[in-house]
Write an enzyme that holds these catalytic residues in place. Structure first.
Site, PDB file in Angstrom:
ATOM      1  N   SER A  12      -2.501   3.910  -8.058  1.00 40.76           N
ATOM      2  CA  SER A  12      -2.992   4.530  -6.824  1.00 40.76           C
ATOM      3  C   SER A  12      -2.671   6.008  -6.913  1.00 40.76           C
ATOM      4  CB  SER A  12      -2.252   3.929  -5.623  1.00 40.76           C
ATOM      5  OG  SER A  12      -2.426   4.744  -4.468  1.00 40.76           O
ATOM      6  N   TYR A  31       5.022   0.681  -0.476  1.00 44.40           N
ATOM      7  CA  TYR A  31       3.814   0.794  -1.310  1.00 44.40           C
ATOM      8  C   TYR A  31       3.916   1.990  -2.273  1.00 44.40           C
ATOM      9  CZ  TYR A  31      -1.167   0.993  -2.485  1.00 44.40           C
ATOM     10  OH  TYR A  31      -2.370   0.999  -3.169  1.00 44.40           O
TER      11      TYR A  31
HETATM   12  C1  BGC Z   1      -4.248   2.579  -0.549  1.00 43.49           C
HETATM   13  C2  BGC Z   1      -5.255   2.845   0.552  1.00 43.49           C
HETATM   14  C3  BGC Z   1      -5.387   4.323   0.801  1.00 43.49           C
HETATM   15  C4  BGC Z   1      -5.581   5.110  -0.487  1.00 43.49           C
HETATM   16  C5  BGC Z   1      -5.581   6.612  -0.270  1.00 43.49           C
HETATM   17  C6  BGC Z   1      -4.622   3.397  -1.752  1.00 43.49           C
HETATM   18  O1  BGC Z   1      -3.745   3.144  -2.808  1.00 43.49           O
HETATM   19  O2  BGC Z   1      -4.219   1.191  -0.846  1.00 43.49           O
HETATM   20  O3  BGC Z   1      -4.875   2.170   1.728  1.00 43.49           O
HETATM   21  O4  BGC Z   1      -6.497   4.569   1.664  1.00 43.49           O
HETATM   22  O5  BGC Z   1      -4.586   4.770  -1.410  1.00 43.49           O
HETATM   23  O6  BGC Z   1      -4.532   7.034   0.552  1.00 43.49           O
END
Ligand code: BGC
Length: 279
Positions: free
Chosen positions: A164, A177
């Site tokens: 991410s 996260y």
């Molecule tokens: C998340 C999303 C988020 C995106 C940008 C991703 O890794 O799961 O919820 O919108 O990152 O912030």
């Protein structure tokens, strides 16, 4: 061998992954679903992993089979060692081997720090980070056992970690996260260093804001979407197929010399857009 991208953004007509066997975790929805179908379109046979919603997984299987390749759905929780071991050994039995692992399964359990429970912390770390470790370990055992088969691929195996932008962008209210994705960055780079001498390529794809169920509240009203777009220089929300194409090309021998890299697929979200007018 040639590549083309049709006007609707779909990958078409080039079996760059012909004869390869791919496992995509969390493949019954969102980015995983699009990726499983995208790899099938490139000629790979695909195992569609899911943890809940068998019907959705079976629909993905049918769509992949309609492309003329093999597919089946396999229920497993990627954070369970036994279930991951069972999933990869069944794949070796049924499809003969594994060439591509897309460690995609992931989730969010958001809360401000002072409200976050230890269960929310562990759940996200277990699925997003331990899950990738377990899947990578089991796939790597098979890659090492089999070695390079030059008719199939120049490498002995490919691992693509779904990361991410939050592997490098801090994210208030999402510490579990962000910590999991920061961990994925170092997991990926360390595995890449460890496995490269065995001709195994480990890389990551780091999506930005992609239109999937995980972040529905960030794009499903005009106000939310406008606020989200202010974080994206390219001024569109990503689609799952944007990620599927990146994974498919990264998994192919076109990018055989790419080892230990993160491909950001984020419309420029990691370019610090706030500094376009400030600073
Ligand atoms: C998340 C999303 C988020 C995106 C940008 C991703 O890794 O799961 O919820 O919108 O990152 O912030």
């Amino acid at each position: 061998m040639g590549t083309s991208v049709s006007v609707d953004g779909q990958i078409t007509a080039f079996p760059l992954l012909r004869g390869q066997k791919a496992l995509v975790t969390g493949a019954n929805s969102g980015i995983g679903k699009a990726t499983a179908i995208g790899l099938g379109r490139m000629g790979a046979d695909v195992v569609v992993n899911y943890v809940a919603d068998r019907d959705a997984a079976e629909k993905v299987v049918q769509e992949i089979e309609s492309l003329g390749v093999r597919a089946y759905a396999h229920e497993a929780d990627v954070s369970s060692e036994d279930q991951v071991v069972g999933m990869v050994s069944r794949m070796v039995e049924e499809l003969g081997t594994i060439d591509i692992l897309v460690a995609n399964a992931g989730l969010q359990r958001d809360a401000p720090l002072t409200d976050m429970t230890v269960d929310q912390w562990h759940k996200v770390l277990d699925v997003n980070l331990t899950g990738q470790f377990l899947c990578a370990r089991e796939a790597a055992k098979e890659f090492l056992r089999r070695g390079v088969v030059p008719e199939v691929s120049s490498s002995a195996g490919k691992i693509i970690c779904m990361s991410s932008v939050h592997q490098i962008i801090p994210w208030a209210g999402h510490v579990n996260y962000a910590a999991s994705k920061g961990g994925v960055l170092m997991l990926m780079q360390t595995l890449a260093q460890e496995l490269a001498p065995h001709r195994i390529r480990v890389n990551a794809v780091a999506p930005g804001a992609i239109r999937t169920p995980i972040n529905r509240s960030a794009w499903d009203t005009p106000e939310a979407e406008a606020s989200l777009l202010s974080l994206i220089p390219y001024r569109r929300v990503g689609e799952p197929e944007d990620i599927a194409r990146a994974v498919a090309v990264l998994a192919s021998d076109l990018l055989d010399y790419v080892v230990g890299s993160t491909l950001y697929v984020d419309g420029g979200m990691t370019l610090f857009p706030g500094f376009a007018t400030g600073g």
